[in-house]
Scaffold this motif. Structure first.
Motif, PDB file in Angstrom:
ATOM      1  N   GLY A  29     -18.292  45.846 111.965  1.00 35.80           N
ATOM      2  CA  GLY A  29     -17.253  45.992 110.949  1.00 35.80           C
ATOM      3  C   GLY A  29     -16.139  46.917 111.395  1.00 35.80           C
ATOM      4  O   GLY A  29     -14.956  46.679 111.104  1.00 35.80           O
ATOM      5  N   THR A  30     -16.495  47.963 112.136  1.00 36.68           N
ATOM      6  CA  THR A  30     -15.492  48.882 112.667  1.00 36.68           C
ATOM      7  C   THR A  30     -14.570  48.152 113.636  1.00 36.68           C
ATOM      8  O   THR A  30     -13.343  48.293 113.562  1.00 36.68           O
ATOM      9  CB  THR A  30     -16.171  50.077 113.366  1.00 36.68           C
ATOM     10  OG1 THR A  30     -16.987  50.752 112.407  1.00 36.68           O
ATOM     11  CG2 THR A  30     -15.149  51.038 113.937  1.00 36.68           C
TER      12      THR A  30
ATOM     13  N   SER B 100     -12.326  45.794 111.714  1.00 34.30           N
ATOM     14  CA  SER B 100     -11.284  46.550 111.007  1.00 34.30           C
ATOM     15  C   SER B 100     -10.160  46.962 111.955  1.00 34.30           C
ATOM     16  O   SER B 100      -8.978  46.867 111.608  1.00 34.30           O
ATOM     17  CB  SER B 100     -11.873  47.795 110.350  1.00 34.30           C
ATOM     18  OG  SER B 100     -12.805  47.428 109.380  1.00 34.30           O
TER      19      SER B 100
ATOM     20  N   TYR C 265      -8.183  43.836 112.743  1.00 32.86           N
ATOM     21  CA  TYR C 265      -7.321  43.504 111.619  1.00 32.86           C
ATOM     22  C   TYR C 265      -6.132  44.468 111.546  1.00 32.86           C
ATOM     23  O   TYR C 265      -5.003  44.055 111.278  1.00 32.86           O
ATOM     24  CB  TYR C 265      -8.104  43.533 110.307  1.00 32.86           C
ATOM     25  CG  TYR C 265      -7.261  43.197 109.104  1.00 32.86           C
ATOM     26  CD1 TYR C 265      -6.921  41.878 108.830  1.00 32.86           C
ATOM     27  CD2 TYR C 265      -6.781  44.190 108.263  1.00 32.86           C
ATOM     28  CE1 TYR C 265      -6.135  41.559 107.744  1.00 32.86           C
ATOM     29  CE2 TYR C 265      -5.996  43.880 107.172  1.00 32.86           C
ATOM     30  CZ  TYR C 265      -5.668  42.571 106.915  1.00 32.86           C
ATOM     31  OH  TYR C 265      -4.887  42.254 105.841  1.00 32.86           O
ATOM     32  N   GLY C 266      -6.383  45.755 111.801  1.00 31.87           N
ATOM     33  CA  GLY C 266      -5.305  46.750 111.805  1.00 31.87           C
ATOM     34  C   GLY C 266      -4.259  46.451 112.870  1.00 31.87           C
ATOM     35  O   GLY C 266      -3.056  46.586 112.631  1.00 31.87           O
TER      36      GLY C 266
ATOM     37  N   THR D 164      -5.849  38.118 102.530  1.00 35.63           N
ATOM     38  CA  THR D 164      -7.042  38.925 102.833  1.00 35.63           C
ATOM     39  C   THR D 164      -7.549  39.606 101.569  1.00 35.63           C
ATOM     40  O   THR D 164      -8.747  39.556 101.264  1.00 35.63           O
ATOM     41  CB  THR D 164      -6.726  39.975 103.914  1.00 35.63           C
ATOM     42  OG1 THR D 164      -6.269  39.306 105.087  1.00 35.63           O
ATOM     43  CG2 THR D 164      -7.948  40.797 104.243  1.00 35.63           C
TER      44      THR D 164
END
Length: 175
Positions: free
Chosen positions: A96-97, A100, A103-104, A125
Protein backbone atom coordinates in the motif's frame (compact mmCIF):
# COMPACT_ATOMS: atom_id res chain seq x y z
CA UNK A 1 10.52 -26.13 3.49
CA UNK A 2 8.18 -26.86 0.56
CA UNK A 3 9.11 -25.71 -2.92
CA UNK A 4 7.19 -23.03 -4.77
CA UNK A 5 5.49 -25.76 -6.83
CA UNK A 6 4.35 -27.49 -3.65
CA UNK A 7 2.88 -24.25 -2.31
CA UNK A 8 1.10 -23.74 -5.65
CA UNK A 9 -0.32 -27.29 -5.53
CA UNK A 10 -1.60 -26.76 -2.00
CA UNK A 11 -3.30 -23.55 -3.16
CA UNK A 12 -5.06 -25.37 -6.01
CA UNK A 13 -6.18 -28.28 -3.83
CA UNK A 14 -7.62 -26.02 -1.14
CA UNK A 15 -9.24 -23.51 -3.49
CA UNK A 16 -12.60 -25.29 -3.93
CA UNK A 17 -13.27 -25.96 -0.22
CA UNK A 18 -12.34 -22.39 0.75
CA UNK A 19 -14.37 -20.85 -2.08
CA UNK A 20 -17.33 -23.02 -1.13
CA UNK A 21 -16.98 -21.88 2.49
CA UNK A 22 -16.99 -18.26 1.30
CA UNK A 23 -20.15 -18.97 -0.72
CA UNK A 24 -21.76 -20.69 2.27
CA UNK A 25 -20.99 -17.78 4.60
CA UNK A 26 -21.84 -14.89 2.25
CA UNK A 27 -24.23 -16.36 -0.34
CA UNK A 28 -22.79 -13.64 -2.61
CA UNK A 29 -21.21 -14.69 -5.90
CA UNK A 30 -19.28 -11.41 -6.24
CA UNK A 31 -17.79 -11.92 -2.77
CA UNK A 32 -16.74 -15.45 -3.79
CA UNK A 33 -14.98 -14.12 -6.92
CA UNK A 34 -13.24 -11.38 -4.93
CA UNK A 35 -12.24 -13.84 -2.21
CA UNK A 36 -10.92 -16.32 -4.82
CA UNK A 37 -8.91 -13.62 -6.58
CA UNK A 38 -7.39 -12.45 -3.27
CA UNK A 39 -6.74 -16.07 -2.25
CA UNK A 40 -4.83 -16.87 -5.44
CA UNK A 41 -3.04 -13.52 -5.39
CA UNK A 42 -1.93 -14.27 -1.84
CA UNK A 43 -0.76 -17.78 -2.70
CA UNK A 44 0.88 -17.09 -6.03
CA UNK A 45 2.31 -13.57 -5.65
CA UNK A 46 1.89 -12.26 -2.10
CA UNK A 47 3.22 -15.01 0.13
CA UNK A 48 5.67 -14.94 3.00
CA UNK A 49 8.44 -16.00 0.59
CA UNK A 50 8.69 -12.49 -0.85
CA UNK A 51 11.51 -12.13 1.67
CA UNK A 52 13.58 -14.41 -0.63
CA UNK A 53 14.36 -14.51 -4.31
CA UNK A 54 11.53 -16.97 -4.87
CA UNK A 55 9.05 -17.98 -7.52
CA UNK A 56 6.55 -15.59 -5.89
CA UNK A 57 8.90 -12.62 -6.22
CA UNK A 58 9.76 -13.58 -9.81
CA UNK A 59 6.07 -13.56 -10.72
CA UNK A 60 6.05 -9.81 -10.17
CA UNK A 61 7.99 -9.51 -13.44
CA UNK A 62 9.27 -5.99 -14.08
CA UNK A 63 7.81 -4.91 -10.72
CA UNK A 64 9.87 -7.38 -8.66
CA UNK A 65 12.12 -4.48 -7.65
CA UNK A 66 9.30 -3.38 -5.31
CA UNK A 67 10.17 -6.28 -3.00
CA UNK A 68 13.96 -5.71 -2.81
CA UNK A 69 13.75 -3.37 0.23
CA UNK A 70 11.34 -5.82 1.86
CA UNK A 71 13.86 -8.65 1.36
CA UNK A 72 16.65 -6.55 2.85
CA UNK A 73 14.75 -5.53 6.00
CA UNK A 74 12.74 -8.70 6.76
CA UNK A 75 14.54 -11.88 7.89
CA UNK A 76 13.22 -15.08 6.32
CA UNK A 77 10.53 -16.83 8.32
CA UNK A 78 10.25 -13.98 10.79
CA UNK A 79 6.91 -12.95 12.27
CA UNK A 80 6.92 -10.04 9.78
CA UNK A 81 7.02 -12.35 6.76
CA UNK A 82 5.53 -15.66 7.91
CA UNK A 83 3.39 -14.49 10.81
CA UNK A 84 -0.10 -15.49 9.78
CA UNK A 85 -1.83 -12.24 10.73
CA UNK A 86 1.12 -9.90 11.21
CA UNK A 87 2.82 -11.00 7.96
CA UNK A 88 -0.34 -10.41 5.92
CA UNK A 89 -0.99 -7.01 7.48
CA UNK A 90 2.65 -5.97 7.04
CA UNK A 91 2.70 -6.98 3.33
CA UNK A 92 -0.57 -5.10 2.75
CA UNK A 93 0.91 -2.03 4.44
CA UNK A 94 4.19 -2.38 2.52
CA UNK A 95 2.50 -2.73 -0.88
CA UNK A 96 0.00 0.00 0.00
CA UNK A 97 2.89 2.35 0.72
CA UNK A 98 4.37 1.72 -2.72
CA UNK A 99 0.98 2.16 -4.41
CA UNK A 100 0.44 5.42 -2.52
CA UNK A 101 3.81 6.73 -3.65
CA UNK A 102 3.04 5.67 -7.23
CA UNK A 103 -0.33 7.43 -7.07
CA UNK A 104 1.37 10.52 -5.61
CA UNK A 105 3.85 10.59 -8.49
CA UNK A 106 1.01 10.26 -11.02
CA UNK A 107 -0.84 13.05 -9.24
CA UNK A 108 2.22 15.34 -9.33
CA UNK A 109 2.87 14.62 -13.03
CA UNK A 110 -0.75 15.21 -13.95
CA UNK A 111 -0.83 18.40 -11.87
CA UNK A 112 2.27 19.75 -13.61
CA UNK A 113 1.64 18.65 -17.18
CA UNK A 114 -2.03 17.70 -17.52
CA UNK A 115 -4.09 19.86 -15.11
CA UNK A 116 -7.42 19.03 -16.75
CA UNK A 117 -6.85 15.29 -16.37
CA UNK A 118 -5.76 15.82 -12.76
CA UNK A 119 -9.25 16.85 -11.64
CA UNK A 120 -10.77 13.75 -13.22
CA UNK A 121 -8.08 11.50 -11.71
CA UNK A 122 -8.80 12.81 -8.21
CA UNK A 123 -12.55 12.69 -8.70
CA UNK A 124 -12.63 9.12 -10.01
CA UNK A 125 -10.23 7.84 -7.35
CA UNK A 126 -12.20 9.45 -4.52
CA UNK A 127 -15.48 8.20 -5.97
CA UNK A 128 -14.20 4.61 -6.18
CA UNK A 129 -12.77 4.60 -2.65
CA UNK A 130 -15.92 6.14 -1.15
CA UNK A 131 -18.13 3.63 -2.98
CA UNK A 132 -16.15 0.66 -1.70
CA UNK A 133 -15.83 2.07 1.80
CA UNK A 134 -19.49 2.91 2.32
CA UNK A 135 -21.43 0.68 -0.04
CA UNK A 136 -19.52 -2.59 -0.03
CA UNK A 137 -17.57 -3.12 3.22
CA UNK A 138 -18.02 -6.89 2.85
CA UNK A 139 -15.60 -6.74 -0.08
CA UNK A 140 -12.81 -5.32 2.09
CA UNK A 141 -13.36 -8.13 4.57
CA UNK A 142 -13.48 -10.67 1.74
CA UNK A 143 -10.22 -9.39 0.23
CA UNK A 144 -8.48 -9.51 3.60
CA UNK A 145 -9.77 -13.02 4.32
CA UNK A 146 -8.54 -14.22 0.91
CA UNK A 147 -5.09 -12.75 1.59
CA UNK A 148 -5.14 -14.14 5.14
CA UNK A 149 -6.15 -17.65 3.99
CA UNK A 150 -3.30 -17.73 1.47
CA UNK A 151 -0.79 -16.65 4.11
CA UNK A 152 -2.13 -19.22 6.55
CA UNK A 153 -1.77 -22.03 4.02
CA UNK A 154 1.77 -20.95 3.17
CA UNK A 155 2.95 -20.73 6.77
CA UNK A 156 1.17 -23.95 7.78
CA UNK A 157 2.86 -25.83 4.93
CA UNK A 158 6.27 -24.43 5.91
CA UNK A 159 5.84 -25.31 9.59
CA UNK A 160 4.47 -28.79 8.84
CA UNK A 161 7.23 -29.75 6.41
CA UNK A 162 9.92 -28.38 8.74
CA UNK A 163 8.50 -30.37 11.65
CA UNK A 164 8.40 -33.57 9.56
CA UNK A 165 12.02 -33.03 8.51
CA UNK A 166 13.09 -32.55 12.14
CA UNK A 167 11.30 -35.73 13.22
CA UNK A 168 12.94 -37.71 10.40
CA UNK A 169 16.34 -36.29 11.29
CA UNK A 170 15.92 -37.32 14.94
CA UNK A 171 14.88 -40.82 13.90
CA UNK A 172 17.96 -41.17 11.68
CA UNK A 173 20.23 -40.09 14.57
CA UNK A 174 18.64 -42.68 16.85
CA UNK A 175 19.20 -45.46 14.32
Amino acid sequence: MPSGKTHDSIAWYCFIPFSYLCWYLTNDLEAVFIYTFAYFFSNLMFSGDLDLVSIQSKRWGIFRWIWIPYRKMIPHRSKWSHGILLGTVFRIFYLGTFLSVFYGILYFISLQYLPSINKELIHSTNKGVIFLKHQQPIYFVTIFLGLFTGATLHTTADVTVSKIKRIRKKRKKKN
